[in-house]
Structures are given as C-alpha cells and as structure tokens.
Design an enzyme around this catalytic site. Structure first.
Site, PDB file in Angstrom:
ATOM      1  N   ASP A   1      13.084   1.112   8.919  1.00 45.81           N
ATOM      2  CA  ASP A   1      11.786   0.686   8.967  1.00 45.81           C
ATOM      3  C   ASP A   1      10.808   1.931   9.837  1.00 45.81           C
ATOM      4  OD1 ASP A   1       9.256  -0.181   9.855  1.00 45.81           O
ATOM      5  OD2 ASP A   1       9.976  -2.259  10.672  1.00 45.81           O
TER       6      ASP A   1
ATOM      7  N   ASN B   1       7.933   9.077   1.918  1.00 41.62           N
ATOM      8  CA  ASN B   1       7.315   7.959   0.555  1.00 41.62           C
ATOM      9  C   ASN B   1       6.839   6.834   1.192  1.00 41.62           C
ATOM     10  OD1 ASN B   1       6.812   7.245  -2.202  1.00 41.62           O
ATOM     11  ND2 ASN B   1       8.373   5.796  -1.445  1.00 41.62           N
TER      12      ASN B   1
ATOM     13  N   TYR C   1      -6.596   3.855   4.032  1.00 43.33           N
ATOM     14  CA  TYR C   1      -5.534   4.784   3.039  1.00 43.33           C
ATOM     15  C   TYR C   1      -6.185   6.153   2.917  1.00 43.33           C
ATOM     16  CZ  TYR C   1      -2.541   5.683  -0.691  1.00 43.33           C
ATOM     17  OH  TYR C   1      -1.745   6.385  -1.462  1.00 43.33           O
TER      18      TYR C   1
ATOM     19  N   LYS D   1      -4.283   9.514   4.617  1.00 39.65           N
ATOM     20  CA  LYS D   1      -3.444  10.586   3.505  1.00 39.65           C
ATOM     21  C   LYS D   1      -4.275  12.042   4.065  1.00 39.65           C
ATOM     22  CE  LYS D   1      -0.624   8.158   1.282  1.00 39.65           C
ATOM     23  NZ  LYS D   1       0.750   8.196   1.443  1.00 39.65           N
TER      24      LYS D   1
ATOM     25  N   THR E   1       1.740   0.870  -9.313  1.00 38.96           N
ATOM     26  CA  THR E   1       2.669   0.336  -8.550  1.00 38.96           C
ATOM     27  C   THR E   1       2.151  -0.931  -7.720  1.00 38.96           C
ATOM     28  OG1 THR E   1       1.969   1.705  -6.603  1.00 38.96           O
ATOM     29  CG2 THR E   1       3.564   2.899  -7.890  1.00 38.96           C
TER      30      THR E   1
END
Length: 244
Positions: free
Chosen positions: A62, A89, A167, A171, A202
C-alpha cells in the site's frame, strides 16, 4: 538470495495498465513483483500471469502506508538482494468537480497515492536499485499533467483542467518529481522517466478510454528496459516526447 535475472516491481499492478505492464515485462524473462493493497486481487493477478509460464509474484504494498512500503522493500531485499526496475503505476482520481468547488481534503487524498506514495516507494527502493547494474524508474504520468496542454484552450486535454484538479495537478507534480530524481541519479546510471499511456479504458475512467490497457503498457515497458543510451528526465508517450 541473489539472482542474475532482472527483477521488476510494479505498484498497483493487480489490474489495468499495471497488470499489462507486468505481463509484458514477464514475457521478456523478467521476474515481476505485483504490488497491490488487496491480497486476494494481487495474488489472483499473479496467478493469472503465472498460468502463461511467467515468473510473477505478489507483494503486499500500500503506497500510502509507510510500514507497508518498508515491509515490501525488506522482502525484496531478503528474497532478491536488489531491484532492477521500479514502475510507479499506482494512482487514483477524484471528480469531476470544478477547481473552485474541490475540497482541499480531496486533493490531499489523491496526492497521498499519486505523489507522496511515489516518493515513499522510490525512497524505500533506491538502496535496492543502486545494487543493479542498470536500474530504471518509470513513473506512470498522463498528458493531463502537461501544463502546456492544459493552458492551451485549443488542446483536446484543456477541458479536463476545469473538472479534474486533483488528478491533473498530481501528475504535474509527478513530472517535476521525475525531473528532480533523474537529475540526482543521472551520474549513477539510474534512468528515471515519466510516461503517458494515453487515454486507456481502465477502472480509473470507468473504461471510457479509447486505448486498451495493453497498448498503454507499451511505453512503460520500453522505458523500463531501455539501454544505457536511453533518455532520462523525459516525459514520453508511445509516439514521442510530451511538452511539459
């Protein structure tokens, strides 16, 4: 125990792009460690890939839990003695929500996995990577982390900047982290790059993507196995560099 066979750790690899990256690396004869929070899902993914004859193993991990991260590093050390490839990832998203309506707590939650988790795992694995003759670190980023794209009203990615603050900015932060690690580790021959798999179907986007997870994994595998003359500190998609 040490081994001459290369060993790779992929975080969040029990499904999606992470699992396909594991499949592709294993097909190259690399021992692949599937890092996942959920033991049942992680072992099921490893078992699925082993059915094809691959050397794939589950490692409880984790990325938001420092004890879990350290335990994974200790396990890899005791079992293999080193690590050759790290693919960061694991990632989560939140939204859609306007930036002005996004609570700081939501941003913080996304950063725990997408930013702080990457730092925690990279720090824990660096001693093992430094024992490799050709270590590679691949950070799974996104074109949504490109400030150039987000600032351009004509970019196909621009609309997302108005609904995915946690998000997108996570990134962008990951890209900066990539550059700084690459700069520090360049002299040691450890290549560190950020990659974008493209808009893949996904769980992260409820399978709305137009590319497959297998297609998205290709660029990560390329950078994970690149030779000593390969790039470092770069932001790349399958078809070439992405503007910062």
């Amino acid at each position: 125990m040490t081994t001459s066979q290369k060993t790779a750790l992929i975080t969040g690899a029990n499904k999606g792009i992470g699992k396909e990256t594991a499949r592709r690396l294993a097909a190259l004869g690399i021992t692949v460690l599937i890092g996942a929070r959920n033991a049942e899902r992680g072992e099921a993914a490893a078992e699925e890939l082993r059915a094809d004859g691959a050397d794939v193993r589950f490692v409880p991990l984790d990325v938001t839990d420092e004890m879990s991260v350290q335990a994974a590093a200790q396990h890899i050390d005791a079992t293999f003695g080193r690590l050759d490839i790290l693919v960061n990832n694991a990632a989560i998203a939140a939204g859609p929500q306007k930036p002005s309506e996004t609570p700081a707590a939501t941003v913080r939650q996304v950063y725990e996995t997408n930013v702080f988790g990457v730092i925690a795992v990279t720090h824990a694995m660096l001693p093992l990577l430094r024992r490799s003759a050709a270590a590679r670190i691949v950070n799974m980023s996104s074109e949504l982390g490109s400030l150039t794209h987000l600032a351009d009203p004509g970019s196909p990615w621009s609309p997302y900047s108005s609904i995915l603050l946690p998000y997108c900015t996570s990134k962008s932060a990951l890209n900066a982290i990539t550059v700084l690690y690459a700069d520090e580790l360049r002299a040691e021959g450890i290549l560190v790059n950020a990659v974008s798999p493209g808009y893949c179907a996904t769980d992260l986007n409820r399978h709305a993507g137009i590319r497959t997870a297998e297609e998205g994994a290709a660029v990560a595998v390329d950078l994970a196995t690149v030779g000593e003359d390969g790039p470092t500190g770069a932001f790349l998609a399958e078809d070439g560099p992405i503007p910062w």
